[in-house]
Scaffold this active site. Sequence first.
Site, short mmCIF file in Angstrom:
data_model
loop_
_atom_site.label_atom_id
_atom_site.label_comp_id
_atom_site.label_asym_id
_atom_site.label_seq_id
_atom_site.Cartn_x
_atom_site.Cartn_y
_atom_site.Cartn_z
N SER A 76 0.83 -1.19 0.00
CA SER A 76 0.00 0.00 0.00
C SER A 76 0.87 1.25 0.00
CB SER A 76 -0.96 -0.04 1.20
OG SER A 76 -1.97 0.92 1.09
N ASP A 201 -6.15 -3.32 -2.22
CA ASP A 201 -5.00 -3.07 -1.35
C ASP A 201 -4.36 -4.36 -0.82
OD1 ASP A 201 -3.45 -2.26 1.06
OD2 ASP A 201 -4.38 -0.32 0.72
#
Length: 349
Positions: A76, A201
Amino acid sequence: MGTATSGWTGAPRSSGVLQQARRQLDWPLDRDFRILSIDGGGIKGIFAATLLARLESTYLSGRGLAGHFDMIAGTSTGGIIALGLALGLSAADILDLYLSRGADIFPRQRDFGLVRPAYKPDVLDAELRRRFGVHILGDAVTRLCIPSADGKHGDVAVFKTPHHPNFARDWTMPAVDIALATSAAPTFLRVHQTGGYYFIDGGVWANNPAMIAVVDALSCFNIERRQIRVLSLGGGSRKPKLNNWQLRLGGIAGWLLPNGTLIESMMHYSTMNADGQAGLLIGRDRLTRIQPEGPAAGVHMTDFVQAARLLPPEAERIANDFGAAIARDFLLASTEPATFYHGPRSGSQ
């Protein structure tokens, strides 16, 4: 040298999983394998970027530190930092992205996130394109492992540089797409659709990518576990404690309301698990874990104001207290250049 194979096939990534042990490449017995691992955590990436920028300025005369690690793994926001470092940006350049545009990426006026993502990815997309340009993963100067998840096929995904002959799929992928894929946090940013995939993510399963990097090193190279040394950077987290809604009712509202803990709980526990597993494999003395403490640890992943106020001084404090030890273990000597088997750095184009 391998042949170029596009990663954008639209087929399940798991369809290419190797069905036998990977051939291990030679690695010198007298050389450590140094890994930099950077957690996910949205705007809390300010902490890692500040700490790394301080290490660069104090111990490397401002030079980028990618050449001091044999592999960088990032999830991320950590994936964005990892990509930037490997593409030649300094940590100071990456920190500027967070500090100059963080308030626009995570504005205070936001949607609740119930029927649509709370934030629009437009600013982040534009900034990544401005800073990463047209670079592809194969342009990286060091080995990378960047987790995401393929929501179309239900597969986990780890984007890898072509540092092993088997890794012929990902090197063609634009760095911007990988950055947006690893950081598409559910409820906060929309799914990143590209090349027939719907990426979300990497924090949903690997918020702390330290174990991904350790396993990749052990599977790709003929290396002893104790040769691996990991610098693992977190963004801090509040230890999840069940609230009254969760204790008394247990329904979805208590987990998903603004003060709920579902996503933070997932990130916290997966992070602890990765550190525990990595420590068991290589020894806790070979794993340096750094993350904010005190009030700075409780900053929310979308709260730019608090992040900008609390995280830089916390990173500076840690640099003052532990910078010399980090430099001793990771920054005294450059690593050997990574060998890539496909793409522009392989010499086979």
